[in-house]
Design a protein around this motif. Structure first.
Motif, PDB file in Angstrom:
ATOM      1  N   ILE A  21       1.068  10.849  -4.685  1.00  0.00           N
ATOM      2  CA  ILE A  21      -0.378  10.726  -4.446  1.00  0.00           C
ATOM      3  C   ILE A  21      -0.685   9.435  -3.703  1.00  0.00           C
ATOM      4  O   ILE A  21      -1.512   9.392  -2.788  1.00  0.00           O
ATOM      5  N   GLY A  22       0.014   8.352  -4.078  1.00  0.00           N
ATOM      6  CA  GLY A  22      -0.222   7.069  -3.425  1.00  0.00           C
ATOM      7  C   GLY A  22       0.107   7.112  -1.944  1.00  0.00           C
ATOM      8  O   GLY A  22      -0.652   6.577  -1.118  1.00  0.00           O
ATOM      9  N   ALA A  23       1.229   7.736  -1.580  1.00  0.00           N
ATOM     10  CA  ALA A  23       1.620   7.828  -0.172  1.00  0.00           C
ATOM     11  C   ALA A  23       0.642   8.695   0.611  1.00  0.00           C
ATOM     12  O   ALA A  23       0.299   8.385   1.756  1.00  0.00           O
ATOM     13  N   ALA A  27      -1.718   7.440   3.752  1.00  0.00           N
ATOM     14  CA  ALA A  27      -1.677   8.115   5.048  1.00  0.00           C
ATOM     15  C   ALA A  27      -3.064   8.542   5.503  1.00  0.00           C
ATOM     16  O   ALA A  27      -3.373   8.524   6.704  1.00  0.00           O
ATOM     17  N   LEU A  28      -3.908   8.910   4.553  1.00  0.00           N
ATOM     18  CA  LEU A  28      -5.256   9.391   4.883  1.00  0.00           C
ATOM     19  C   LEU A  28      -6.323   8.313   4.786  1.00  0.00           C
ATOM     20  O   LEU A  28      -7.501   8.590   5.003  1.00  0.00           O
ATOM     21  N   ASN A  29      -5.885   7.089   4.430  1.00  0.00           N
ATOM     22  CA  ASN A  29      -6.815   5.962   4.283  1.00  0.00           C
ATOM     23  C   ASN A  29      -7.842   6.214   3.175  1.00  0.00           C
ATOM     24  O   ASN A  29      -9.018   5.851   3.295  1.00  0.00           O
ATOM     25  N   TYR A  30      -7.379   6.833   2.091  1.00  0.00           N
ATOM     26  CA  TYR A  30      -8.189   7.034   0.893  1.00  0.00           C
ATOM     27  C   TYR A  30      -7.662   6.128  -0.218  1.00  0.00           C
ATOM     28  O   TYR A  30      -6.557   5.597  -0.121  1.00  0.00           O
ATOM     29  N   THR A  31      -8.429   6.015  -1.281  1.00  0.00           N
ATOM     30  CA  THR A  31      -7.906   5.345  -2.460  1.00  0.00           C
ATOM     31  C   THR A  31      -7.095   6.357  -3.269  1.00  0.00           C
ATOM     32  O   THR A  31      -7.322   7.578  -3.186  1.00  0.00           O
ATOM     33  N   ARG A  32      -6.149   5.832  -4.044  1.00  0.00           N
ATOM     34  CA  ARG A  32      -5.317   6.725  -4.852  1.00  0.00           C
ATOM     35  C   ARG A  32      -6.165   7.489  -5.867  1.00  0.00           C
ATOM     36  O   ARG A  32      -5.940   8.686  -6.102  1.00  0.00           O
ATOM     37  N   SER A  36      -6.528  11.553  -6.402  1.00  0.00           N
ATOM     38  CA  SER A  36      -6.217  12.119  -7.713  1.00  0.00           C
ATOM     39  C   SER A  36      -7.399  12.926  -8.256  1.00  0.00           C
ATOM     40  O   SER A  36      -7.222  14.025  -8.802  1.00  0.00           O
ATOM     41  N   GLN A  37      -8.609  12.398  -8.090  1.00  0.00           N
ATOM     42  CA  GLN A  37      -9.800  13.108  -8.568  1.00  0.00           C
ATOM     43  C   GLN A  37      -9.995  14.433  -7.834  1.00  0.00           C
ATOM     44  O   GLN A  37     -10.331  15.457  -8.443  1.00  0.00           O
ATOM     45  N   GLN A  38      -9.786  14.415  -6.500  1.00  0.00           N
ATOM     46  CA  GLN A  38      -9.958  15.640  -5.727  1.00  0.00           C
ATOM     47  C   GLN A  38      -8.916  16.697  -6.099  1.00  0.00           C
ATOM     48  O   GLN A  38      -9.225  17.886  -6.158  1.00  0.00           O
TER      49      GLN A  38
END
Length: 312
Positions: A21-23, A27-32, A36-38
């Protein structure tokens, strides 16, 4: 009826490709936590567990893998719809991101991309250096639109989901030896048995390296690898200096002041197929359709120049 959220499907595919999830978030410039929530929301939508989470990894369950397969097809259909809309007015606009492998890639892509920009000034063309393997995955994940890549005879290849390939040119692969090597005086093909006790330059991590291993295994010996560098120009320089022998595609240019002799190997038809890989959904887009004939023309000119050089 519940309609699955396409953006969440894209997130699931990214986690599958990146391994965590972190990677995927990086890559998408989101927070982890946002990713995870999505994904938790997607599991709630589907009513099934899609991921097996650990501290550092996230592996898809069988249900998750099934959903990623559908996601690939949905993405391709959405891109195909956008492509069809763009093609209606006949103009070539937008952006085309091209993945270019080092060394032979620029000599093939740069002339074609330069002509493409001149013919279609409203199309933004950008070039990005990649390895053939990384280019394929970057296209699949939407980081690039197209990329130059290659397939090698006798080397197993797994097609990536959602990808389409167009062959550009095929060249032979020969054995490169130093001009001072006894084999360099050979008028005809060399025999594999003559190569068993010679030092080799090959990188097992590359498809060309795996092809060399196949040739050696087929002859019943394991090569003595003295250099595992995959950079073709570095390999040609070392071969010229007498470090060992290596397999080299015909279209790989010789290094200035570092000549090598190139020999066929008896009983083996070794080939490299240079292809353009593109996501299936944009394979018929105006930009890709405009690029392909220019690449084929550039490939033929490159092959002619290489044949003339070899004949001199």
């Amino acid at each position: 009826m519940t309609v699955l959220n396409v953006r969440r499907l894209l997130l699931l595919r990214e986690v599958d490709a990146r391994g965590s999830i972190g990677a995927a978030a990086q890559a998408l410039n989101y927070t982890r936590s946002a990713v995870s929530q999505q994904l938790s929301a997607l599991e709630a939508e589907t009513g099934t567990k899609l991921l097996s989470r650990t501290a550092n990894r996230a592996e898809l369950t069988p249900a998750g893998m099934l959903l990623v397969g559908h996601a690939e097809r949905i993405i391709a259909q959405l891109e195909a719809a956008e492509t069809e809309l763009r093609a209606r007015d006949g103009e070539v606009t937008g952006e085309l991101r091209i993945g270019v492998p080092l060394h032979e890639g620029p000599s093939l892509v740069a002339p074609a991309a330069t002509r493409l920009r001149a013919l279609h000034p409203r199309l933004r063309v950008s070039l990005h250096g990649v390895t053939p393997a990384a280019g394929r995955e970057s296209v699949r994940l939407g980081e690039l639109d197209v990329a130059l890549t290659a397939r090698y005879s006798h080397v197993p290849h797994v097609d990536g989901p959602g990808l389409h390939e167009e062959e550009l040119i095929t060249d032979e692969i020969r054995l490169a030896v130093a001009p001072s090597h006894p084999l360099a005086e050979r008028l005809g093909p060399c025999r594999t048995g003559e190569l068993a006790d010679l030092p080799w330059l090959l990188d097992r991590k590359t498809a060309l390296g795996r092809l060399a291993l196949h040739v050696c295994a087929d002859a019943g010996f394991a090569p003595d690898v003295v250099c595992d560098i995959g950079d073709m120009q570095a390999v040609l320089g070392l071969v010229s200096l007498g470090w060992g022998i290596a397999l080299v595609p015909d279209l790989a240019p010789d290094r200035p002041d570092h000549p090598v002799a190139r020999l066929s190997i008896d009983g083996h038809r070794l080939q490299r197929h240079t292809t353009l890989v593109v996501r299936a959904g944009i394979a018929d887009s105006p930009a890709v359709t405009a690029l392909l004939p220019l690449l084929r023309e550039a490939a033929e000119r490159l092959a002619t120049a290489r044949r003339n050089q070899a004949a001199e």
